[in-house]
Design a protein around this motif. Structure first.
Motif, PDB file in Angstrom:
ATOM      1  N   ALA A 171      86.703  24.798  -6.799  1.00 43.86           N
ATOM      2  CA  ALA A 171      86.759  26.229  -6.464  1.00 43.86           C
ATOM      3  C   ALA A 171      87.407  26.458  -5.103  1.00 43.86           C
ATOM      4  O   ALA A 171      88.154  27.423  -4.910  1.00 43.86           O
ATOM      5  CB  ALA A 171      85.361  26.836  -6.494  1.00 43.86           C
ATOM      6  N   GLY A 172      87.132  25.568  -4.142  1.00 42.41           N
ATOM      7  CA  GLY A 172      87.722  25.728  -2.813  1.00 42.41           C
ATOM      8  C   GLY A 172      89.232  25.596  -2.837  1.00 42.41           C
ATOM      9  O   GLY A 172      89.946  26.318  -2.131  1.00 42.41           O
ATOM     10  N   GLU A 173      89.731  24.679  -3.661  1.00 39.32           N
ATOM     11  CA  GLU A 173      91.174  24.499  -3.785  1.00 39.32           C
ATOM     12  C   GLU A 173      91.814  25.725  -4.436  1.00 39.32           C
ATOM     13  O   GLU A 173      92.876  26.196  -4.005  1.00 39.32           O
ATOM     14  CB  GLU A 173      91.452  23.249  -4.626  1.00 39.32           C
ATOM     15  N   VAL A 174      91.162  26.242  -5.469  1.00 37.69           N
ATOM     16  CA  VAL A 174      91.644  27.465  -6.119  1.00 37.69           C
ATOM     17  C   VAL A 174      91.694  28.607  -5.109  1.00 37.69           C
ATOM     18  O   VAL A 174      92.644  29.399  -5.071  1.00 37.69           O
ATOM     19  CB  VAL A 174      90.741  27.853  -7.311  1.00 37.69           C
ATOM     20  N   LEU A 175      90.675  28.678  -4.269  1.00 39.49           N
ATOM     21  CA  LEU A 175      90.599  29.732  -3.256  1.00 39.49           C
ATOM     22  C   LEU A 175      91.753  29.633  -2.262  1.00 39.49           C
ATOM     23  O   LEU A 175      92.421  30.637  -1.976  1.00 39.49           O
ATOM     24  CB  LEU A 175      89.258  29.649  -2.531  1.00 39.49           C
ATOM     25  N   LEU A 176      92.010  28.435  -1.742  1.00 40.15           N
ATOM     26  CA  LEU A 176      93.084  28.270  -0.759  1.00 40.15           C
ATOM     27  C   LEU A 176      94.452  28.571  -1.364  1.00 40.15           C
ATOM     28  O   LEU A 176      95.253  29.317  -0.787  1.00 40.15           O
ATOM     29  CB  LEU A 176      93.065  26.853  -0.191  1.00 40.15           C
ATOM     30  N   TYR A 177      94.726  27.999  -2.527  1.00 37.11           N
ATOM     31  CA  TYR A 177      95.993  28.283  -3.187  1.00 37.11           C
ATOM     32  C   TYR A 177      96.077  29.765  -3.551  1.00 37.11           C
ATOM     33  O   TYR A 177      97.152  30.387  -3.463  1.00 37.11           O
ATOM     34  CB  TYR A 177      96.137  27.441  -4.455  1.00 37.11           C
ATOM     35  N   GLY A 178      94.942  30.312  -3.968  1.00 36.33           N
ATOM     36  CA  GLY A 178      94.909  31.726  -4.366  1.00 36.33           C
ATOM     37  C   GLY A 178      95.250  32.658  -3.223  1.00 36.33           C
ATOM     38  O   GLY A 178      95.976  33.638  -3.402  1.00 36.33           O
ATOM     39  N   ILE A 179      94.744  32.343  -2.037  1.00 39.51           N
ATOM     40  CA  ILE A 179      95.047  33.179  -0.865  1.00 39.51           C
ATOM     41  C   ILE A 179      96.538  33.105  -0.523  1.00 39.51           C
ATOM     42  O   ILE A 179      97.168  34.120  -0.201  1.00 39.51           O
ATOM     43  CB  ILE A 179      94.184  32.741   0.336  1.00 39.51           C
TER      44      ILE A 179
END
Length: 450
Positions: A171-179
């Motif tokens: 989820a953290g990776e999705v969040l960073l890429y998502g931002i």
């Protein structure tokens, strides 16, 4: 035959929801059963498949969504969201009102679910537009863009969190890429697209809006709301915890937990896990938005109870989407899709996006479309070795495309901004499609780098 049954199943789901106005959760379960029978699954195993799908989907999500909704409601009820919006608008000034609305909506959108964010921000946008003498849609479209992007790309929102869990993406990776993808997407789909929309749909920008659909509005005195810094910190607390954990793991271990983690590694991973991050963030919100401001415990608990009631059906719908997804996997649909595209010289990310777009057009619900697509693309993703975090974002982008008459968000935007169906299609539907296309472009570009 397998793919034909899938098409017929999606058509059945569409008919049940649109034609017969059936509850989405009930329609998903009925469709899952019918599709399972059509795929030739043993009748005795269908119930188990559906139960496994619901259980696997809601295991961690119930905790994340429940505490996320509570945190958002505490920020809203305390006036924190009101403070964020008004402070940014005051700081940005008259000439940059759109950018103020975008930043405020982005911050608030991370903490609040899409529908709650719209209900909370629309009255503020109306008041500011009237005071500044600008069309309400001039601020409404950037607001909608920011809320929609956070809803589609950033955990802990329902769709990206649920897809991340289904595809095994951190989820953290999705969040960073998502931002990274969300920021340029909001800029293009918000202020820039609004200028284009004004040129081809000028009548839509003459409407005065309608707040009656929102019911009684809670009013705040600015000096009695939490400070701007505390409101922003509370809203972004879970995002900060997950992002810091991901950054730590990337810098120290290349993004994966080592086989023999140190005590610090375990502590950081514990704090950054979505469920634990939400627990910690909610505890902080109870203090910052409640006890620190001397709000009675009874009033705080009332806010929490109302928050849970507001997401009860959403949780069931997500569980129903998980059941449908599991039936597709257990029934062999995923393998059929893999065989269909075997040897196709097209990026799996693009294929995933296309599948999500088709499902979004058919089903309306972005969350259901993304979850169903996740069940279909899992074999493709594993076969091609695609980064699961990027696939999550590709599906999230596809699930936002072309919001139209079968999507609740379409009607909310139409009613609040007092638009005709044609005007809503020309503004809101195009806006969502721009977000989807720009989001896909961002994912494809990012796939060349990471």
């Amino acid at each position: 035959m397998t793919l034909l049954i899938l098409v017929l199943g999606i058509a059945l789901l569409l008919v049940l929801i649109i034609r017969f106005k059936m509850n989405t959760y009930l329609a998903l379960i009925i469709t899952a059963i019918v599709v399972a029978l059509g795929l030739g699954m043993p009748a005795g195993q269908i119930a188990t498949s559906i139960q496994n799908g619901i259980g696997a989907q809601l295991g961690e999500l119930a905790l994340v969504f429940g505490f996320g909704a509570m945190l958002g409601r505490l920020v809203a009820d305390a006036g924190g969201a009101y403070r964020i919006a008004h402070t940014l608008i005051e700081k940005f000034g008259q000439r940059r009102l759109q950018w103020a609305v975008v930043v405020a909506s982005f911050i608030i959108g991370i903490a609040l679910f899409f529908e709650v964010g719209i209900v909370l921000l629309v009255p503020i946008v109306f008041a500011i537009a009237i005071e500044a003498g600008v069309p309400i849609l001039y601020l409404g479209l950037p607001m909608g863009a920011a809320l929609s992007v956070t809803h589609g790309f950033l955990p802990p929102h329902p769709a990206p969190t649920a897809i991340a869990q289904a595809l095994g993406a951190p989820a953290g990776e999705v969040l960073l890429y998502g931002i990274v993808i969300a920021i340029p997407t909001v800029i293009i789909a918000g202020p820039l697209f609004t200028k284009i929309a004004q040129s081809y749909a000028p009548k839509a920008f003459t409407k005065s809006g309608d707040l009656s659909a929102l019911g009684p509005q809670k009013t705040f005195k600015l000096d009695q709301t939490p400070s701007f810094g505390l409101s922003v910190l509370t809203s972004l607390f879970p995002v900060l915890l997950m992002a810091l954990t991901t950054i730590y793991m990337m810098m120290r271990h290349g993004g994966t937990m080592p086989k023999q983690p140190s005590g610090l590694d375990n502590a950081v991973a514990f704090v950054g896990a979505p469920s634990i991050a939400m627990v910690i963030s909610l505890l902080f919100a109870l203090w910052s938005m409640g006890y620190q401001r001397h709000i009675p415990t009874k009033a705080i608990m009332t806010s929490l109870e109302e928050a849970v009631r507001s997401i009860a059906m959403l949780l069931l719908v997500i569980g129903g989407g998980g059941a449908f997804k599991q039936v597709l996997i257990d029934g062999g649909v995923g393998d059929s899709v893999k065989e269909l595209f075997l040897g196709a010289h097209v990026s799996p990310l693009l294929l995933g996006w296309l599948i999500a777009v088709v499902l979004r057009l058919a089903l309306g619900s972005a969350t259901v479309a993304a979850l169903t697509a996740a069940g279909l693309v899992t074999p493709l993703m594993q076969q091609a070795g695609v980064d699961p975090a990027l696939m999550v974002l590709a599906l999230g982008a596809g699930s936002l495309a072309a919001s139209h008459v079968n999507d609740a968000g379409f009607w909310m935007f139409k009613e609040y901004f007092d638009l005709s169906v044609k005007e809503t299609l020309m503004t809101w539907t195009v806006l969502e499609t721009v977000i989807s296309v720009v989001g896909l472009a961002g994912v494809l570009i990012l796939s060349l780098i990471v």
